[in-house]
Design an enzyme around this catalytic site. Structure first.
Site, PDB file in Angstrom:
ATOM      1  N   TYR A 274      -1.170  -7.192  12.405  1.00  0.00           N
ATOM      2  CA  TYR A 274      -1.360  -5.912  13.069  1.00  0.00           C
ATOM      3  C   TYR A 274      -2.817  -5.492  12.933  1.00  0.00           C
ATOM      4  O   TYR A 274      -3.402  -5.574  11.844  1.00  0.00           O
ATOM      5  CB  TYR A 274      -0.455  -4.831  12.450  1.00  0.00           C
TER       6      TYR A 274
ATOM      7  N   GLN B 285       6.324   0.660  16.806  1.00  0.00           N
ATOM      8  CA  GLN B 285       7.005  -0.173  17.816  1.00  0.00           C
ATOM      9  C   GLN B 285       6.501  -1.624  17.757  1.00  0.00           C
ATOM     10  O   GLN B 285       7.272  -2.565  17.987  1.00  0.00           O
ATOM     11  CB  GLN B 285       6.868   0.434  19.229  1.00  0.00           C
TER      12      GLN B 285
ATOM     13  N   ASN C  82      -1.805   3.001  10.263  1.00  0.00           N
ATOM     14  CA  ASN C  82      -1.603   4.387   9.823  1.00  0.00           C
ATOM     15  C   ASN C  82      -0.242   4.512   9.113  1.00  0.00           C
ATOM     16  O   ASN C  82       0.427   3.519   8.862  1.00  0.00           O
ATOM     17  CB  ASN C  82      -1.717   5.347  11.014  1.00  0.00           C
TER      18      ASN C  82
ATOM     19  N   SER D  22      -8.740   3.608   0.603  1.00  0.00           N
ATOM     20  CA  SER D  22      -9.658   2.742  -0.145  1.00  0.00           C
ATOM     21  C   SER D  22     -10.159   3.403  -1.440  1.00  0.00           C
ATOM     22  O   SER D  22     -10.119   4.618  -1.592  1.00  0.00           O
ATOM     23  CB  SER D  22     -10.849   2.378   0.743  1.00  0.00           C
TER      24      SER D  22
ATOM     25  N   GLN E  24     -17.530   3.603  -0.264  1.00  0.00           N
ATOM     26  CA  GLN E  24     -16.075   3.714  -0.116  1.00  0.00           C
ATOM     27  C   GLN E  24     -15.657   5.121   0.288  1.00  0.00           C
ATOM     28  O   GLN E  24     -14.717   5.304   1.045  1.00  0.00           O
ATOM     29  CB  GLN E  24     -15.334   3.296  -1.390  1.00  0.00           C
TER      30      GLN E  24
ATOM     31  N   HIS F 233     -15.000   5.925   3.971  1.00  0.00           N
ATOM     32  CA  HIS F 233     -13.899   5.336   4.734  1.00  0.00           C
ATOM     33  C   HIS F 233     -12.968   6.393   5.310  1.00  0.00           C
ATOM     34  O   HIS F 233     -12.477   6.265   6.426  1.00  0.00           O
ATOM     35  CB  HIS F 233     -13.068   4.396   3.845  1.00  0.00           C
TER      36      HIS F 233
ATOM     37  N   GLU G 209      -8.818  -0.629  -6.505  1.00  0.00           N
ATOM     38  CA  GLU G 209      -8.899  -1.670  -5.479  1.00  0.00           C
ATOM     39  C   GLU G 209     -10.197  -2.485  -5.661  1.00  0.00           C
ATOM     40  O   GLU G 209     -10.164  -3.699  -5.795  1.00  0.00           O
ATOM     41  CB  GLU G 209      -8.878  -0.988  -4.105  1.00  0.00           C
ATOM     42  N   HIS G 210     -11.341  -1.790  -5.642  1.00  0.00           N
ATOM     43  CA  HIS G 210     -12.633  -2.436  -5.885  1.00  0.00           C
ATOM     44  C   HIS G 210     -13.182  -1.955  -7.204  1.00  0.00           C
ATOM     45  O   HIS G 210     -13.106  -0.770  -7.511  1.00  0.00           O
ATOM     46  CB  HIS G 210     -13.663  -2.055  -4.817  1.00  0.00           C
TER      47      HIS G 210
ATOM     48  N   ASP H 253     -16.802  -6.777   1.492  1.00  0.00           N
ATOM     49  CA  ASP H 253     -16.089  -6.310   2.688  1.00  0.00           C
ATOM     50  C   ASP H 253     -16.319  -7.222   3.880  1.00  0.00           C
ATOM     51  O   ASP H 253     -15.448  -7.392   4.725  1.00  0.00           O
ATOM     52  CB  ASP H 253     -16.598  -4.917   3.090  1.00  0.00           C
TER      53      ASP H 253
ATOM     54  N   GLU I 268      30.977 -19.048 -17.898  1.00  0.00           N
ATOM     55  CA  GLU I 268      30.753 -18.008 -16.889  1.00  0.00           C
ATOM     56  C   GLU I 268      31.980 -17.878 -15.971  1.00  0.00           C
ATOM     57  O   GLU I 268      31.926 -17.203 -14.952  1.00  0.00           O
ATOM     58  CB  GLU I 268      29.473 -18.302 -16.099  1.00  0.00           C
TER      59      GLU I 268
ATOM     60  N   HIS J 193      32.270 -24.373  -9.948  1.00  0.00           N
ATOM     61  CA  HIS J 193      30.989 -24.936 -10.386  1.00  0.00           C
ATOM     62  C   HIS J 193      31.243 -26.115 -11.338  1.00  0.00           C
ATOM     63  O   HIS J 193      30.656 -27.186 -11.185  1.00  0.00           O
ATOM     64  CB  HIS J 193      30.144 -23.875 -11.107  1.00  0.00           C
TER      65      HIS J 193
END
Lengths: 429, 429
Positions: free
Chosen positions: A128, A190, A213, A236, A258, A261, A326-327, A360, A414, A419
């Site tokens: 995506y 969708q 998003n 971020s 950052q 962003h 994250e970073h 990046d 068991e 088995h």
């Protein structure tokens, strides 16, 4: 930028504040997202095209949903040629790094027993790519190349069209350069539903990756299990760990990279030097005025920006591991030895020339990284995400015979007699 | 057992029928599960103990929720000593296999550039062990040992108590043998919520693994993102691929070994031999009468059991890959060459002595495997599930200088001027 003493209490407050940004908190949109998914699942193409009209204002149908070779050719003519050159350079580095991540099938063999793991690439993957506010060809490269290197047979992409039914030229060019097989002009929840269940026009895939998003994030979470997904990305983050040897101007610039962003982005400096804390704060004030995304930066710093002063390096490192950013940049004496103590971080940038944006765009490691403290258990997107492993088990008769009674015993304990039977039957007289 | 010709159409119908069993379809319980999670998140211990009273009928509180050393000692006295011996043998094999899965940190270095991945174990892991109908010490071993081998610091376990507030002896013994650090007497969605968010008594973990009923499965899906989870397990499955060389009695016994698990379990034979199909069907009828779990088996076979006759091996293999079964046995001529064409299966058992229960208990590979077609994108539980990787990036000044303008260009094309600034500032006069 606010300067705060690092204490047990301030750490707790900051962590709580940061976690507010988690996409997990936006459950109020779940109903709408689930409705879109159900509709696409039942009405397929018809639902997808109707949502595309409603949300993107574009007239898309079965005859124009797939980006054509002609459109890609046009995109190559429109795109900034210098950008194309840079994309090609970055691509070489990204591919080279990810090739090191390839895993081999393996087996052990002894006395009639073969055990192992067979590594197979996923067959179909959907990437995506968001449209809207910002266009990030780098994101296309980072999501597609690990799948490509893993050996995925078919990589499709979904991205929302503009009102004119077109997709951004730089997105198309990056997709083509990275080796995407088909691009569909569909966005939002969708698109995620279409790739999870398949429609007349859009194939069902095995895994869906890529940012988006809150609708896209919730849709990915909802289809998890029907297909695999990458981790659910939040805003971020950067965390710089610095001592008195750091250049305050560099640290300030990196924090801002950052913060720009998104208003929800977080930039944190943890330092053992009060002097550095003050200088970085001053440098930030100076920079912010000159930067084009000033308003976003200011909001992000106000909400989620902190300069934390720690009493010593160990205390600072504890906080780094607790925040699990994250970073993460290490700008201290002996930065490689400090790295050995960093347990939780998506990516670790070591030394004063290893500025975060280097990762990046260019260096090679993936910029799709775990956010919101999830670096405690998630990793960067990698070739690992596009393979799976089948266990291999083979025993000869001679190997099974000496242990078969143990297996029967275990099964009987068991209370699984069928088995037990499947082992016993092989040694019946 | 029904014998069906393998055609495009029968394949489609069977796949649709099998997918009905997905835990993803039980959304009607989501509301109740989410309510339990929210309650535990806000009221913590109080909510956990109240649900334990309500669902398990046990009086559990902060003073007795943690299994004591005394209780473990008692369990060792109660447990079948032969079972204990078998557990210890299995444990050696399971540990040995999983040790082969360990991954190393790695780096590349050239001309001032260091890139790599740092492998770190998760810090805290929670293992869920169901109570109720059946007790599976093997499941305890399979869930705990990969975490242990990965180097997880702290492994906790949650399992529901009986009305008497006790946990099964074999569960406790298996947990102790595998190296669990703490065991809490809590089950269901409330246990998953407690491990995801933490309570006064139960620590928050980084990842939750282990099987459970539909409430447990939905709770795991709901907390995914706050913590990591293993894949969401559905009912068990076996698919045997066999030709005319197979022993029908062994094939029948192996199909039944999975059918006995649960009425929703699926057992499928795909064969190129009509004669084998008939013989296997007859053998099944003979066995079923003798087996203790006869009623479950009969329902499972009626609902999700198939003998499919394919016109040739390639067609059979296509169906195997489409169904993507949890367990898969190859009982044909040249079974290792056939294996090379199997793309989707959780575990592949090769040759006529490699009966599926060998893998359930003993051989070493993990028995926690992807179900419901998810072997197309998920793998067996493994050491990989208990590590994460941090990217390592370090450039020297000399390495950054020749490429810095490319990075600035890329950032500017994406309209991220603070990103560009963080690189430029390092080369300003």
């Amino acid at each position: 930028m606010r300067i705060v003493e690092l204490t047990e209490e301030s750490r707790k407050d900051i962590l709580e504040n940061l976690l507010k940004r988690s996409p997990n908190n936006y459950t109020e949109f779940e109903g709408r997202v689930n409705a879109i998914i159900e509709k696409v699942r039942s009405d397929r193409d018809e639902a997808v095209f109707s949502y595309t009209k409603q949300f993107d204002g574009a007239d898309i149908n079965a005859s124009n949903v797939l980006v054509t070779e002609e459109e890609i050719k046009e995109a190559y003519e429109q795109v900034d040629q210098t950008l194309l050159e840079v994309i090609r350079k970055a691509l070489v580095n990204i591919r080279k790094y990810h090739e090191k991540q390839r895993q081999q099938s393996w087996f052990t063999s002894e006395d009639g027993i073969i055990l192992g793991q067979k590594v197979t690439a996923l067959e179909k993957v959907g990437v995506y790519v968001p449209g809207g506010k910002a266009v990030y060809p780098s994101s296309v490269l980072m999501n597609v190349l690990p799948a490509k290197v893993a050996g995925v047979d078919r990589i499709i992409m979904c991205t929302p069209p503009g009102k004119d039914g077109k997709v951004y030229a730089s997105t198309l060019v990056a997709a083509k350069e990275a080796g995407v097989d088909e691009i569909y002009k569909v966005g939002g929840a969708q698109a995620i539903a279409a790739m999870a269940f398949g429609t007349e026009s859009i194939p069902k895939v095995d895994k869906i990756v890529g940012p988006g998003n809150i609708y896209v994030a919730l849709a990915k979470k909802a289809v998890f299990g029907y297909v695999s997904i990458d981790s659910i990305a939040g805003p971020s983050e950067i965390l710089v760990l610095a001592d008195e040897t750091a250049n305050p101007r560099y640290v300030a610039a990196d924090l801002l990279s950052q913060a720009e962003h998104d208003e929800m982005a977080s930039a944190i400096l943890i330092t053992t030097s009060e002097e550095l804390a003050k200088k970085v704060s001053d440098e930030i004030d100076g920079f912010v005025e000159e930067l084009s995304r000033k308003e976003i930066i200011q909001k992000s710093l106000d909400n989620y920006g902190y300069i934390l002063v720690a009493s010593d390096l160990d205390e600072a490192i504890d906080a780094v591991n607790e925040i699990a950013s994250e970073h993460m940049e290490i700008v201290t004496k002996d930065p490689f030895h400090v790295m050995t103590k960093i347990r939780n971080a998506g990516a670790i940038f070591i030394g004063e020339y290893s500025s975060e944006p280097l990762g990046d765009y260019f260096a090679g490691p993936n910029h799709v990284l775990p956010t919101n403290g999830t670096a405690k258990f998630f990793s960067a997107l990698s070739v690992d995400d596009f393979i799976k492993k089948s266990s291999i088990i083979s025993y000869s008769r001679d190997a099974l015979e000496p242990v078969y009674k143990d297996i029967v015993k275990f099964a009987e304990c068991e209370k699984l007699t069928a088995h037990a039977n499947s082992i016993k039957v092989r040694f019946e007289k």
